[in-house]
Scaffold this motif. Structure first.
Motif, PDB file in Angstrom:
ATOM      1  N   VAL A   9       0.834  -1.203   0.000  1.00  0.00           N
ATOM      2  CA  VAL A   9       0.000   0.000   0.000  1.00  0.00           C
ATOM      3  C   VAL A   9       0.873   1.259   0.000  1.00  0.00           C
ATOM      4  N   GLU A  10       1.858   1.289   0.875  1.00  0.00           N
ATOM      5  CA  GLU A  10       2.718   2.475   0.985  1.00  0.00           C
ATOM      6  C   GLU A  10       3.503   2.707  -0.301  1.00  0.00           C
ATOM      7  N   ALA A  11       4.017   1.632  -0.902  1.00  0.00           N
ATOM      8  CA  ALA A  11       4.775   1.768  -2.151  1.00  0.00           C
ATOM      9  C   ALA A  11       3.883   2.273  -3.279  1.00  0.00           C
ATOM     10  N   TYR A 111       1.540   0.064 -16.206  1.00  0.00           N
ATOM     11  CA  TYR A 111       1.317   0.070 -14.762  1.00  0.00           C
ATOM     12  C   TYR A 111       2.290  -0.911 -14.114  1.00  0.00           C
ATOM     13  N   LEU A 112       2.770  -0.558 -12.934  1.00  0.00           N
ATOM     14  CA  LEU A 112       3.662  -1.427 -12.174  1.00  0.00           C
ATOM     15  C   LEU A 112       2.869  -2.053 -11.033  1.00  0.00           C
ATOM     16  N   ILE A 113       2.978  -3.381 -10.898  1.00  0.00           N
ATOM     17  CA  ILE A 113       2.258  -4.072  -9.824  1.00  0.00           C
ATOM     18  C   ILE A 113       3.236  -4.869  -8.959  1.00  0.00           C
ATOM     19  N   ASP A 114       2.694  -5.546  -7.944  1.00  0.00           N
ATOM     20  CA  ASP A 114       3.460  -6.383  -7.014  1.00  0.00           C
ATOM     21  C   ASP A 114       4.578  -5.552  -6.376  1.00  0.00           C
ATOM     22  N   LEU A 115       4.160  -4.608  -5.560  1.00  0.00           N
ATOM     23  CA  LEU A 115       5.056  -3.556  -5.073  1.00  0.00           C
ATOM     24  C   LEU A 115       5.582  -3.762  -3.656  1.00  0.00           C
ATOM     25  N   ALA A 116       5.292  -4.906  -3.050  1.00  0.00           N
ATOM     26  CA  ALA A 116       5.650  -5.116  -1.642  1.00  0.00           C
ATOM     27  C   ALA A 116       7.161  -5.038  -1.396  1.00  0.00           C
ATOM     28  N   ARG A 117       7.970  -5.333  -2.410  1.00  0.00           N
ATOM     29  CA  ARG A 117       9.425  -5.324  -2.216  1.00  0.00           C
ATOM     30  C   ARG A 117      10.088  -4.033  -2.698  1.00  0.00           C
ATOM     31  N   VAL A 118       9.277  -3.096  -3.203  1.00  0.00           N
ATOM     32  CA  VAL A 118       9.834  -1.823  -3.688  1.00  0.00           C
ATOM     33  C   VAL A 118      10.451  -1.063  -2.517  1.00  0.00           C
ATOM     34  N   PHE A 119      11.630  -0.527  -2.738  1.00  0.00           N
ATOM     35  CA  PHE A 119      12.274   0.301  -1.717  1.00  0.00           C
ATOM     36  C   PHE A 119      13.258   1.269  -2.373  1.00  0.00           C
TER      37      PHE A 119
END
Length: 196
Positions: A9-11, A111-119
Motif C-alpha cells: 500500500v505504501e509503495a 502500470y507497475l504491480i506487485d510492489l511489496a518489495r519496492v524500496f
C-alpha cells in the motif's frame, strides 16, 4: 517491521505520487503475531482492460514484420524503456521486475504491480538497478524480443543513440547476471525465457 500488505500500500501510494502508474488500493489488513505478521492482504482495483506483458503483447509482435509493425514495435519498446527509467529515476528499485509485473492498457499506458518489495536503497542502488533491468531482460522471450529489440530498449533506457564504454559495462553486467540466472533455472529444470 511492516506487513507485506502495508508495504504494498505504501509503495503504491508513494509511486503514484511521483507519477508512476500503480493499481489503486481499495483495502488492506494484517494480523500480527508478536513482531512478525501472521498474514496480511491488500485488495486492488482492477486495471481496466490491462494485461501483463508476460501474458499479452500487442498484435504487432506476432504479426508479419511489415514496416508499420516494425515502427510500432520500436515505439512500444522505447515507451517501455522510458517507463522503467522514470521508475528508476525516483530512486526506487522493484526487486521483482519481470514482465508479469508490468501491465499495459489499450491506450498504451504501463502500470507497475506487485510492489511489496519496492524500496529506495541507501546503499547498493546501482546493484539493485542492474538486478531490475536483468529481471526484465531475463523474462523477455527470445522468440519475441530480438537482440536488436534489447539494444533498442537499452539505448532508450540510458538515453543514448550510441552506447559509450560505461553503458557497455552496464550491458555486460546485465548479460552476466542473466546467464547466472539461466544456469540456476536450467539446473532446476525450469525454462529460461530469454534463451527460448
Amino acid at each position: 517491521r511492516v506487513s507485506c500488505a502495508l508495504a504494498e500500500v505504501e509503495a503504491a501510494q508513494k509511486l503514484a505520487g511521483m507519477g508512476i502508474n500503480t493499481p489503486k488500493m481499495i483495502a488492506w489488513g494484517e494480523v500480527a503475531g508478536g513482531i512478525l505478521e501472521k498474514r496480511s492482504f491488500a485488495a486492488i482495483e482492477e486495471i481496466r482492460e490491462g494485461q501483463s506483458l508476460e501474458r499479452s503483447l500487442p498484435g504487432f509482435f506476432n504479426e508479419p514484420a511489415t514496416v508499420e509493425n516494425m515502427v510500432l514495435r520500436s515505439k512500444f519498446i522505447k515507451q517501455l524503456a522510458l517507463f522503467i527509467k522514470k521508475f528508476h529515476d525516483t530512486g526506487c528499485r522493484h526487486r521483482d521486475l519481470y514482465l508479469c509485473h508490468i501491465f499495459r492498457v489499450p491506450d498504451g499506458r504501463f502500470y507497475l504491480i506487485d510492489l511489496a518489495r519496492v524500496f529506495k536503497p541507501v546503499l547498493f542502488s546501482e546493484m539493485y538497478r542492474i538486478k531490475d533491468v536483468t529481471q526484465l531482460h531475463y523474462s523477455a522471450p527470445a522468440k519475441i524480443f530480438s537482440k536488436t529489440d534489447r539494444l533498442r530498449f537499452l539505448r532508450a533506457y540510458l538515453g543514448r543513440e550510441k552506447l559509450n564504454a560505461g553503458d557497455k559495462i552496464f550491458a555486460r553486467k546485465i548479460n552476466s547476471k542473466a546467464m547466472r540466472m539461466a544456469m540456476h533455472d536450467a539446473k532446476h529444470g525450469r525454462a529460461v525465457p530469454f534463451e527460448a
